[in-house]
Design a protein around this motif. Structure first.
Motif, PDB file in Angstrom:
ATOM      1  N   ASP A  31      27.682  64.248  48.527  1.00 36.70           N
ATOM      2  CA  ASP A  31      28.854  65.126  48.476  1.00 36.70           C
ATOM      3  C   ASP A  31      28.918  65.796  47.113  1.00 36.70           C
ATOM      4  OD1 ASP A  31      31.648  66.127  48.440  1.00 36.70           O
ATOM      5  OD2 ASP A  31      31.815  64.969  50.296  1.00 36.70           O
ATOM      6  N   ASN A  91      26.376  78.230  52.309  1.00 34.09           N
ATOM      7  CA  ASN A  91      26.682  76.792  52.297  1.00 34.09           C
ATOM      8  C   ASN A  91      26.408  76.141  53.651  1.00 34.09           C
ATOM      9  OD1 ASN A  91      27.491  74.540  50.827  1.00 34.09           O
ATOM     10  ND2 ASN A  91      29.574  74.640  51.632  1.00 34.09           N
ATOM     11  N   PHE A 168      38.797  70.744  67.686  1.00 33.29           N
ATOM     12  CA  PHE A 168      39.747  71.598  66.978  1.00 33.29           C
ATOM     13  C   PHE A 168      40.312  70.866  65.761  1.00 33.29           C
ATOM     14  CE2 PHE A 168      39.858  73.871  71.121  1.00 33.29           C
ATOM     15  CZ  PHE A 168      39.551  75.136  70.656  1.00 33.29           C
TER      16      PHE A 168
HETATM   17  P1  NAD Z   1      36.531  68.609  53.871  1.00 32.71           P
HETATM   18  O1  NAD Z   1      36.493  69.881  53.096  1.00 32.71           O
HETATM   19  O2  NAD Z   1      37.578  67.618  53.562  1.00 32.71           O
HETATM   20  O3  NAD Z   1      35.111  67.895  53.804  1.00 32.71           O
HETATM   21  C1  NAD Z   1      33.902  68.558  53.562  1.00 32.71           C
HETATM   22  C2  NAD Z   1      33.144  67.763  52.511  1.00 32.71           C
HETATM   23  O4  NAD Z   1      31.863  68.354  52.307  1.00 32.71           O
HETATM   24  C3  NAD Z   1      33.841  67.762  51.153  1.00 32.71           C
HETATM   25  O5  NAD Z   1      33.878  66.447  50.650  1.00 32.71           O
HETATM   26  C4  NAD Z   1      32.980  68.679  50.293  1.00 32.71           C
HETATM   27  O6  NAD Z   1      33.039  68.321  48.923  1.00 32.71           O
HETATM   28  C5  NAD Z   1      31.624  68.492  50.918  1.00 32.71           C
HETATM   29  N1  NAD Z   1      30.701  69.637  50.783  1.00 32.71           N
HETATM   30  C6  NAD Z   1      30.925  70.926  51.139  1.00 32.71           C
HETATM   31  N2  NAD Z   1      29.822  71.677  50.891  1.00 32.71           N
HETATM   32  C7  NAD Z   1      28.887  70.831  50.358  1.00 32.71           C
HETATM   33  C8  NAD Z   1      27.549  70.995  49.923  1.00 32.71           C
HETATM   34  N3  NAD Z   1      26.928  72.185  49.958  1.00 32.71           N
HETATM   35  N4  NAD Z   1      26.884  69.912  49.467  1.00 32.71           N
HETATM   36  C9  NAD Z   1      27.477  68.693  49.430  1.00 32.71           C
HETATM   37  N5  NAD Z   1      28.747  68.484  49.833  1.00 32.71           N
HETATM   38  C10 NAD Z   1      29.435  69.538  50.301  1.00 32.71           C
HETATM   39  O7  NAD Z   1      36.601  69.047  55.397  1.00 32.71           O
HETATM   40  P2  NAD Z   1      36.971  68.187  56.694  1.00 32.71           P
HETATM   41  O8  NAD Z   1      38.284  68.659  57.184  1.00 32.71           O
HETATM   42  O9  NAD Z   1      36.747  66.746  56.450  1.00 32.71           O
HETATM   43  O10 NAD Z   1      35.859  68.729  57.689  1.00 32.71           O
HETATM   44  C11 NAD Z   1      34.590  68.108  57.750  1.00 32.71           C
HETATM   45  C12 NAD Z   1      33.714  68.837  58.757  1.00 32.71           C
HETATM   46  O11 NAD Z   1      34.362  68.841  60.025  1.00 32.71           O
HETATM   47  C13 NAD Z   1      33.443  70.288  58.398  1.00 32.71           C
HETATM   48  O12 NAD Z   1      32.090  70.556  58.659  1.00 32.71           O
HETATM   49  C14 NAD Z   1      34.340  71.068  59.343  1.00 32.71           C
HETATM   50  O13 NAD Z   1      33.774  72.304  59.684  1.00 32.71           O
HETATM   51  C15 NAD Z   1      34.401  70.152  60.552  1.00 32.71           C
HETATM   52  N6  NAD Z   1      35.644  70.286  61.339  1.00 32.71           N
HETATM   53  C16 NAD Z   1      36.846  69.987  60.757  1.00 32.71           C
HETATM   54  C17 NAD Z   1      38.031  70.087  61.513  1.00 32.71           C
HETATM   55  C18 NAD Z   1      39.378  69.732  60.915  1.00 32.71           C
HETATM   56  O14 NAD Z   1      40.387  69.843  61.611  1.00 32.71           O
HETATM   57  N7  NAD Z   1      39.459  69.271  59.667  1.00 32.71           N
HETATM   58  C19 NAD Z   1      37.963  70.517  62.846  1.00 32.71           C
HETATM   59  C20 NAD Z   1      36.703  70.822  63.397  1.00 32.71           C
HETATM   60  C21 NAD Z   1      35.554  70.686  62.638  1.00 32.71           C
END
Ligand code: NAD
Length: 329
Positions: A31, A91, A168
């Motif tokens: 991360d 990204n 979602f």
């Molecule tokens: P979040 O932003 O809390 O978590 C993403 C994590 O990835 C963070 O800890 C960030 O520091 C890390 N990160 C981002 N780019 C990076 C890189 N290039 N290298 C290393 N680390 C990196 O988001 P979340 O809400 O936990 O979502 C996680 C995943 O779930 C995402 O891929 C998102 O698209 C997917 N998602 C989330 C939701 C939601 O409701 N939160 C719904 C559908 C899908």
């Protein structure tokens, strides 16, 4: 052997790490902490670094015996993706390319991918099924669909098996009360509603109350973050059993209206939550709900925290005890 969780210090990632540790799995996290929080990790071995840094990926795969990857690391703000598409392709798409390259070099052939129901775009019908048309209506959804397609070719050509999970809104917090949701900026309804209850916001904006739904507000799908964690781990088990690549929706039945979420939050918190009704937002469908029949029958996924009150109660447990989330930015 260990499971690599990319984005493991993020919201859904950290809850998945907690669940993996509870089940006795060895966990390695990659991360960059760009949106994640070091404090959200309840264990595991953390590598602070970026997916696009091939050196750190090579080092991580050399130093650990990785059996499978759960891939959460991504940029995931719809609005931002429509202002800065380069960031999202770089990204999300290029980052995934680097990860798959690292896996290929290390001989790792299983990946569970956190996709999104935004891959469907405006649905043809609800609940949405996996066979429905995918026509993303924003850059974020498009990059996630591109990542899925990339995985499909890496399977056909290189034999790397994947499961893509499309959902979602993740919601709620860990039962321990130690970890929860802390997005900066926050764009999700339940934390915004609870921050309004805590008087950190003046009111909660409701975009349109004249939709063709029972109470006029939009209906959306919310899944408890620990049920999502469970689904990701079930997908690892599915791949471990030698099953081929697959795509599953994760949904929560009929969904909940925005008004229902606010009323339930008032009940759970016992506090006033002022509402500001605003114009509809362009491109907001009345109902967005995914069918999870396939995940239920194939993965045996049975969300055990599907009740809205329970989801909000767990989120409130976190927000009320951590009003500043993981602390000052
Ligand atoms: P979040 O932003 O809390 O978590 C993403 C994590 O990835 C963070 O800890 C960030 O520091 C890390 N990160 C981002 N780019 C990076 C890189 N290039 N290298 C290393 N680390 C990196 O988001 P979340 O809400 O936990 O979502 C996680 C995943 O779930 C995402 O891929 C998102 O698209 C997917 N998602 C989330 C939701 C939601 O409701 N939160 C719904 C559908 C899908």
């Amino acid at each position: 052997m260990a499971i690599l969780v990319t984005g493991g210090a993020g919201y859904i990632g950290s809850h998945t790490v907690a669940e993996l540790l509870d089940r006795g799995e060895e966990v390695v996290v990659l991360d960059s902490l760009v949106t994640g929080h070091r404090e959200s990790l309840l264990g595991g071995k953390l590598y602070v670094g970026d997916l696009r840094d091939k050196e750190i990926l090579a080092k991580l795969f050399a130093e650990n015996d990785i059996e499978a990857v759960i891939h959460f690391a991504a940029s995931s703000l719809v609005g931002e993706s429509m202002k800065d598409p380069v960031k999202y392709y770089d990204n999300n798409v290029y980052g995934t390319q680097c990860l798959l390259e690292g896996m290929q070099k290390a001989g790792v052939d299983k990946i569970v991918f956190s996709s999104t129901a935004a891959t469907y775009g405006e649905p043809e019908k609800v609940p949405i099924e996996e066979t429905d048309r995918t026509q993303p209506s924003n850059v974020y959804g498009e990059t996630k669909l591109t990542m899925e397609r990339m995985m499909s070719w890496f399977d056909k050509v290189l034999g790397i098996k994947y499961v893509a999970l499309r959902y979602f809104n993740a919601a709620g917090a860990h039962a321990s009360g130690k970890i929860g949701e802390d997005h900066r900026p926050e764009s999700h309804l339940i934390p915004l509603v609870l921050q309004t209850a805590l008087k950190q916001r003046e009111s909660i904006a409701v975009f349109g109350d004249d939709y063709p739904t029972e109470d006029g507000t939009c209906i959306r799908d919310y899944i408890h973050v620990s049920d999502l964690a469970d689904a990701h781990i079930r997908a690892v088990t599915y791949l471990r059993s030698g099953s081929g690549s697959n795509v599953f929706n994760l949904g929560n039945g009929l969904g909940f209206s925005v008004k229902e979420v606010i009323e339930t939050a008032k009940e759970v918190t016992g506090l006033d939550i002022p509402v500001a009704i605003q114009e509809r937002r362009a491109g907001d469908p009345a109902v967005l709900v995914a069918s999870s029949d396939k995940a239920r029958s194939v993965l045996g996924w049975n969300p055990s925290r599907a009740d809205l009150k329970e989801i909000i109660r767990s989120a409130w447990n976190w927000h009320s005890s951590h009003p500043q989330g993981y602390g000052e930015a």
